[in-house]
Design a protein around this motif. Structure first.
Motif, PDB file in Angstrom:
ATOM      1  N   ARG A 139     -18.732  -1.282 -14.032  1.00 57.13           N
ATOM      2  CA  ARG A 139     -19.411  -1.745 -12.814  1.00 57.13           C
ATOM      3  C   ARG A 139     -18.781  -1.170 -11.539  1.00 57.13           C
ATOM      4  NH1 ARG A 139     -21.746  -7.703 -11.359  1.00 57.13           N
ATOM      5  NH2 ARG A 139     -22.044  -7.380  -9.113  1.00 57.13           N
ATOM      6  N   PHE A 140     -17.494  -0.897 -11.596  1.00 56.88           N
ATOM      7  CA  PHE A 140     -16.774  -0.397 -10.426  1.00 56.88           C
ATOM      8  C   PHE A 140     -16.169   0.970 -10.752  1.00 56.88           C
ATOM      9  CE2 PHE A 140     -16.659  -4.986 -10.411  1.00 56.88           C
ATOM     10  CZ  PHE A 140     -16.961  -5.327  -9.096  1.00 56.88           C
ATOM     11  N   TYR A 141     -16.191   1.868  -9.760  1.00 53.26           N
ATOM     12  CA  TYR A 141     -15.528   3.149  -9.951  1.00 53.26           C
ATOM     13  C   TYR A 141     -15.074   3.676  -8.594  1.00 53.26           C
ATOM     14  CZ  TYR A 141     -20.177   5.149  -8.814  1.00 53.26           C
ATOM     15  OH  TYR A 141     -21.375   5.465  -8.216  1.00 53.26           O
ATOM     16  N   ILE A 142     -14.192   4.654  -8.628  1.00 55.59           N
ATOM     17  CA  ILE A 142     -13.686   5.266  -7.401  1.00 55.59           C
ATOM     18  C   ILE A 142     -13.919   6.766  -7.450  1.00 55.59           C
ATOM     19  CG2 ILE A 142     -12.006   3.487  -6.814  1.00 55.59           C
ATOM     20  CD1 ILE A 142      -9.842   5.175  -8.143  1.00 55.59           C
ATOM     21  N   GLN A 143     -14.090   7.351  -6.264  1.00 51.79           N
ATOM     22  CA  GLN A 143     -14.358   8.775  -6.173  1.00 51.79           C
ATOM     23  C   GLN A 143     -13.704   9.341  -4.922  1.00 51.79           C
ATOM     24  OE1 GLN A 143     -18.690   8.174  -5.914  1.00 51.79           O
ATOM     25  NE2 GLN A 143     -18.636   9.084  -3.870  1.00 51.79           N
ATOM     26  N   GLU A 144     -13.672  10.646  -4.842  1.00 50.36           N
ATOM     27  CA  GLU A 144     -13.093  11.344  -3.699  1.00 50.36           C
ATOM     28  C   GLU A 144     -13.809  10.952  -2.402  1.00 50.36           C
ATOM     29  OE1 GLU A 144     -12.606  16.024  -2.205  1.00 50.36           O
ATOM     30  OE2 GLU A 144     -13.620  15.522  -4.105  1.00 50.36           O
ATOM     31  N   ASP A 145     -13.039  10.817  -1.336  1.00 49.20           N
ATOM     32  CA  ASP A 145     -13.583  10.535  -0.009  1.00 49.20           C
ATOM     33  C   ASP A 145     -13.858  11.862   0.701  1.00 49.20           C
ATOM     34  OD1 ASP A 145     -14.237   9.680   2.509  1.00 49.20           O
ATOM     35  OD2 ASP A 145     -12.487   8.388   2.777  1.00 49.20           O
ATOM     36  N   LEU A 146     -15.115  12.117   0.992  1.00 53.13           N
ATOM     37  CA  LEU A 146     -15.508  13.364   1.654  1.00 53.13           C
ATOM     38  C   LEU A 146     -15.640  13.205   3.164  1.00 53.13           C
ATOM     39  CD1 LEU A 146     -18.214  14.620  -0.881  1.00 53.13           C
ATOM     40  CD2 LEU A 146     -15.867  15.447  -0.623  1.00 53.13           C
ATOM     41  N   GLY A 147     -15.288  12.043   3.686  1.00 55.34           N
ATOM     42  CA  GLY A 147     -15.373  11.829   5.127  1.00 55.34           C
ATOM     43  C   GLY A 147     -16.628  11.080   5.525  1.00 55.34           C
ATOM     44  N   ASP A 148     -17.025  11.222   6.781  1.00 56.98           N
ATOM     45  CA  ASP A 148     -18.132  10.449   7.347  1.00 56.98           C
ATOM     46  C   ASP A 148     -19.300  11.297   7.832  1.00 56.98           C
ATOM     47  OD1 ASP A 148     -16.953   7.785   7.237  1.00 56.98           O
ATOM     48  OD2 ASP A 148     -15.520   8.546   8.706  1.00 56.98           O
ATOM     49  N   THR A 149     -19.217  12.608   7.726  1.00 62.50           N
ATOM     50  CA  THR A 149     -20.210  13.464   8.370  1.00 62.50           C
ATOM     51  C   THR A 149     -21.330  13.839   7.407  1.00 62.50           C
ATOM     52  OG1 THR A 149     -18.455  14.400   9.752  1.00 62.50           O
ATOM     53  CG2 THR A 149     -20.565  15.565   9.696  1.00 62.50           C
ATOM     54  N   LEU A 150     -22.516  13.311   7.670  1.00 61.85           N
ATOM     55  CA  LEU A 150     -23.698  13.678   6.904  1.00 61.85           C
ATOM     56  C   LEU A 150     -24.351  14.908   7.515  1.00 61.85           C
ATOM     57  CD1 LEU A 150     -25.398  10.185   6.437  1.00 61.85           C
ATOM     58  CD2 LEU A 150     -24.126  11.457   4.714  1.00 61.85           C
ATOM     59  N   LEU A 151     -25.005  15.696   6.686  1.00 57.49           N
ATOM     60  CA  LEU A 151     -25.796  16.813   7.203  1.00 57.49           C
ATOM     61  C   LEU A 151     -26.858  16.293   8.167  1.00 57.49           C
ATOM     62  CD1 LEU A 151     -26.649  19.779   7.244  1.00 57.49           C
ATOM     63  CD2 LEU A 151     -28.025  19.339   5.198  1.00 57.49           C
ATOM     64  N   PHE A 152     -27.430  15.146   7.864  1.00 58.04           N
ATOM     65  CA  PHE A 152     -28.444  14.524   8.720  1.00 58.04           C
ATOM     66  C   PHE A 152     -27.941  14.377  10.155  1.00 58.04           C
ATOM     67  CE2 PHE A 152     -30.613  10.762  10.459  1.00 58.04           C
ATOM     68  CZ  PHE A 152     -31.941  11.087  10.240  1.00 58.04           C
ATOM     69  N   ASP A 153     -26.668  13.979  10.293  1.00 57.70           N
ATOM     70  CA  ASP A 153     -26.085  13.819  11.627  1.00 57.70           C
ATOM     71  C   ASP A 153     -25.681  15.157  12.233  1.00 57.70           C
ATOM     72  OD1 ASP A 153     -26.300  11.006  11.456  1.00 57.70           O
ATOM     73  OD2 ASP A 153     -24.468  10.930  10.264  1.00 57.70           O
ATOM     74  N   THR A 154     -25.267  16.085  11.395  1.00 51.68           N
ATOM     75  CA  THR A 154     -24.830  17.399  11.882  1.00 51.68           C
ATOM     76  C   THR A 154     -25.969  18.149  12.566  1.00 51.68           C
ATOM     77  OG1 THR A 154     -23.189  17.507  10.101  1.00 51.68           O
ATOM     78  CG2 THR A 154     -23.743  19.567  11.184  1.00 51.68           C
ATOM     79  N   ILE A 155     -27.189  17.928  12.075  1.00 53.29           N
ATOM     80  CA  ILE A 155     -28.342  18.625  12.658  1.00 53.29           C
ATOM     81  C   ILE A 155     -29.137  17.698  13.582  1.00 53.29           C
ATOM     82  CG2 ILE A 155     -28.525  20.240  10.727  1.00 53.29           C
ATOM     83  CD1 ILE A 155     -30.851  18.520   9.660  1.00 53.29           C
ATOM     84  N   ALA A 156     -28.462  16.686  14.142  1.00 52.54           N
ATOM     85  CA  ALA A 156     -29.146  15.675  14.958  1.00 52.54           C
ATOM     86  C   ALA A 156     -29.849  16.275  16.167  1.00 52.54           C
ATOM     87  CB  ALA A 156     -28.153  14.604  15.399  1.00 52.54           C
ATOM     88  N   ASP A 157     -29.203  17.222  16.838  1.00 57.14           N
ATOM     89  CA  ASP A 157     -29.820  17.817  18.028  1.00 57.14           C
ATOM     90  C   ASP A 157     -31.131  18.512  17.671  1.00 57.14           C
ATOM     91  OD1 ASP A 157     -27.741  16.926  19.565  1.00 57.14           O
ATOM     92  OD2 ASP A 157     -26.672  18.843  19.622  1.00 57.14           O
ATOM     93  N   GLY A 158     -31.121  19.252  16.579  1.00 58.66           N
ATOM     94  CA  GLY A 158     -32.339  19.943  16.160  1.00 58.66           C
ATOM     95  C   GLY A 158     -33.442  18.985  15.758  1.00 58.66           C
ATOM     96  N   ARG A 159     -33.069  17.914  15.068  1.00 63.44           N
ATOM     97  CA  ARG A 159     -34.081  16.930  14.659  1.00 63.44           C
ATOM     98  C   ARG A 159     -34.727  16.264  15.864  1.00 63.44           C
ATOM     99  NH1 ARG A 159     -32.619  12.761  12.859  1.00 63.44           N
ATOM    100  NH2 ARG A 159     -30.347  12.803  12.955  1.00 63.44           N
ATOM    101  N   LYS A 160     -33.946  16.021  16.897  1.00 63.34           N
ATOM    102  CA  LYS A 160     -34.486  15.343  18.083  1.00 63.34           C
ATOM    103  C   LYS A 160     -35.398  16.246  18.903  1.00 63.34           C
ATOM    104  CE  LYS A 160     -30.487  12.284  18.603  1.00 63.34           C
ATOM    105  NZ  LYS A 160     -29.239  12.035  19.366  1.00 63.34           N
ATOM    106  N   THR A 161     -35.021  17.520  19.012  1.00 59.13           N
ATOM    107  CA  THR A 161     -35.747  18.427  19.901  1.00 59.13           C
ATOM    108  C   THR A 161     -36.706  19.364  19.170  1.00 59.13           C
ATOM    109  OG1 THR A 161     -34.021  20.129  19.780  1.00 59.13           O
ATOM    110  CG2 THR A 161     -33.762  18.408  21.459  1.00 59.13           C
ATOM    111  N   GLY A 162     -36.490  19.545  17.864  1.00 58.53           N
ATOM    112  CA  GLY A 162     -37.276  20.534  17.128  1.00 58.53           C
ATOM    113  C   GLY A 162     -36.743  21.941  17.288  1.00 58.53           C
ATOM    114  N   VAL A 163     -35.676  22.097  18.085  1.00 54.62           N
ATOM    115  CA  VAL A 163     -35.049  23.418  18.304  1.00 54.62           C
ATOM    116  C   VAL A 163     -33.631  23.365  17.736  1.00 54.62           C
ATOM    117  CG1 VAL A 163     -34.329  25.132  19.983  1.00 54.62           C
ATOM    118  CG2 VAL A 163     -36.406  23.781  20.388  1.00 54.62           C
TER     119      VAL A 163
END
Length: 534
Positions: A139-163
């Motif tokens: 039921r429980f497991y542990i895995q490597e921590d890759l941080g907090d940055t999603l690709l979704f957030d990385t491309i936030a400016d483009g998603r908002k403006t379309g550019v």
């Protein structure tokens, strides 16, 4: 009697537990005792009920035990992370030198699928989080921590403006280059029988998704249609989707929220729903993601990037690939609308309701293609997108909150949104620093005035009640897709109390809800913009 000796008496567990609970005065001692009992009797669920202590729960004990086994360090903090539409719970577990992600998943079969996939993919050198350990019950497991940055957030400016700027385009290209690797290399030597709930993309899973759309979205629109004709064309669509057979891994939910960025490189997560299946589905999922806002030029560039990388791993006919892909784009869009309908209309989750207009915009664009294979389905879909409730609801604009400070002597600020105004809070009952000469040349933004107001305390109670009202409205406005909310704070001169209150309100709402705030201190002729966060 020693603890070790007691633990050897497995036939008299209740006696042992009662004896040590009487002699364990502190919660910490009880917690330590509990861990020892758990190691000896891992299936004794009644222990949790017997101890009945707020500091003890199975989740904390299990994840902390796994963490210590992996790091040999004391757990110092545990933070629960957001899980979007998932039923799993994620926690960041940290010690002085280590950070690990702990997961609680109630579906043991799904957990097993993820662990098997993650282990295999990692051994293949693919960019996924490393699996580190699990409990005996799975039921429980542990895995490597890759941080907090999603690709979704990385491309936030483009998603908002379309550019999309070049940095965003490059990380998208990197992602599309790596997708063929997990599809092709990830399938090599992998036992697909562990996949959950289905080992392979098949007719049953296709028709389940199409009926998901029919029952959870199409029927909720009130549109009349002939079910038998629709089912016939669902079957035809299924036949077309299944005409390509490859021994490849189908991620199934490949989208920018399931890609993390670490050291400027993409890593893939949440692939536990994957199975053996065709390549096209993941490409359609990613490039036609509802909120991605990729224009045609960028989508074509990313598709070509993917095809070039795929050609290095297996031979394909690019023209045939593009023809087959358009059918998967249609299928994936219907599946997404079904999911949005279920999560939004039935489970009342705002995020999914807000995504529906984006998916419908995608569908309108997709329907410009010729799908002669299923004319009745296209007829119904076109009618659906032209329904009044969808014609009038274009892609939602985000909520913008305007906050004013003002002087009642000069009148209440006008609402230029055309909605007739919003909240107006009267700060004049609060103790006024303006009656003291030493504060005459300062405003509610200056430290001396802030100190006066906060030490007096009246304004803190005033804002506490004001925030209860504004928070409720901001939340509902976001849920319902409203675009404008106005909040005004007035005092005698618009200099001290109202300025302090408006500033604090802007900071509070920005931090809590992440919406755009336009702050205007009218009488001070000052403005400040708080940029929206996703």
């Amino acid at each position: 009697m020693s603890l070790v000796r007691c633990l050897s008496f497995r036939h008299n567990k209740n006696y042992i537990l009662n004896k040590f609970l009487r002699h364990s005065a502190s919660n910490q001692n009880k917690k330590n005792l509990f861990q020892l009992f758990l190691s000896q009797f891992p299936n004794l669920n009644y222990l949790y009920h017997r101890l009945n202590l707020p500091i003890i729960n199975k989740q904390m004990i299990e994840l902390e035990t796994l963490f210590k086994q992996q790091t040999h360090e004391k757990l110092l903090s545990k933070e629960e992370l957001s899980a979007s539409g998932s039923n799993r719970r994620y926690f960041r577990l940290e010690s002085k030198n280590n950070s690990i992600i702990g997961v609680e998943g109630t579906s043991i079969e799904e957990n097993k699928a993820f662990i098997e996939m993650a282990t295999h993919f990692h051994n293949q050198g693919l960019p996924v989080p490393q699996f580190l350990g699990q409990t005996s019950d799975g039921r429980f497991y542990i895995q490597e921590d890759l941080g907090d940055t999603l690709l979704f957030d990385t491309i936030a400016d483009g998603r908002k403006t379309g550019v999309f700027h070049e940095g965003e385009k490059e990380i998208l290209r990197k992602t599309m280059r790596k997708l063929p690797a997990i599809q092709v290399l990830g399938a090599q030597g992998f036992d697909f029988s562990v996949c959950y709930p289905q080992p392979e993309f098949n007719e049953r899973s296709i028709l389940w998704d199409l009926n998901y759309f029919k029952y959870c979205f199409l029927k909720s629109t009130g549109l009349d249609f002939q079910e038998n004709r629709l089912e016939d064309e669902f079957s035809r669509l299924s036949e077309i989707l299944l005409r390509s057979h490859t021994n490849t891994f189908m991620y199934r939910d490949f989208q920018s929220r399931n890609v993390m960025i670490k050291d400027d490189e993409p890593y893939f997560i949440d692939f536990q729903g994957g199975r053996k299946g065709p390549l096209y589905y993941d490409v359609a999922s990613f490039l036609w993601q509802a909120k991605a806002k990729y224009n045609d030029e960028l989508r074509e560039e990313l598709l070509q990037t993917y095809l070039d990388a795929l050609q290095e791993l297996m031979p394909i006919d690019e023209a045939d690939f593009r023809i087959q892909l358009k059918h998967f784009v249609l299928f994936r869009t219907l599946q997404v609308l079904g999911a949005y309908g279920f999560r939004g209309y039935f489970e009342k989750k705002p995020h999914f309701l807000q995504s529906i207009p984006f998916a419908l915009e995608n569908l309108r664009s997709i329907l410009q293609n010729k799908f002669s294979e299923y004319p009745y389905l296209l007829e119904i879909l076109k009618k659906m997108t032209e329904l009044k409730q969808f014609r009038e609801v274009s892609v939602r604009k985000p909520l913008v909150v305007k906050i004013y400070s003002f002087s009642f002597k000069k009148g209440i600020p006008q609402d230029d949104s055309g909605n007739g105004g919003g909240f107006v809070f009267d700060c004049r009952a609060v103790n006024n620093p303006g009656k003291y000469e030493r504060y005459a040349h300062f405003t509610g933004l200056d430290e001396s005035v802030i100190q006066f107001l906060e030490e007096d305390g009246e304004i803190l109670h005033f804002l506490e009640h004001a925030f209860e009202l504004t928070d409720a409205s901001v939340k509902r406005y976001k849920d319902r897709g409203f675009t404008n909310l106005m909040i005004s704070f007035g005092c005698t001169g618009g200099q001290h109390r109202s300025v302090y209150s408006a500033q604090k309100a802007a900071q509070h709402i920005s931090e809590k809800f992440g919406v755009e705030i336009q702050l205007i201190h009218r009488e001070q002729n000052k403005e400040q913009l708080f940029v929206a966060r996703d």
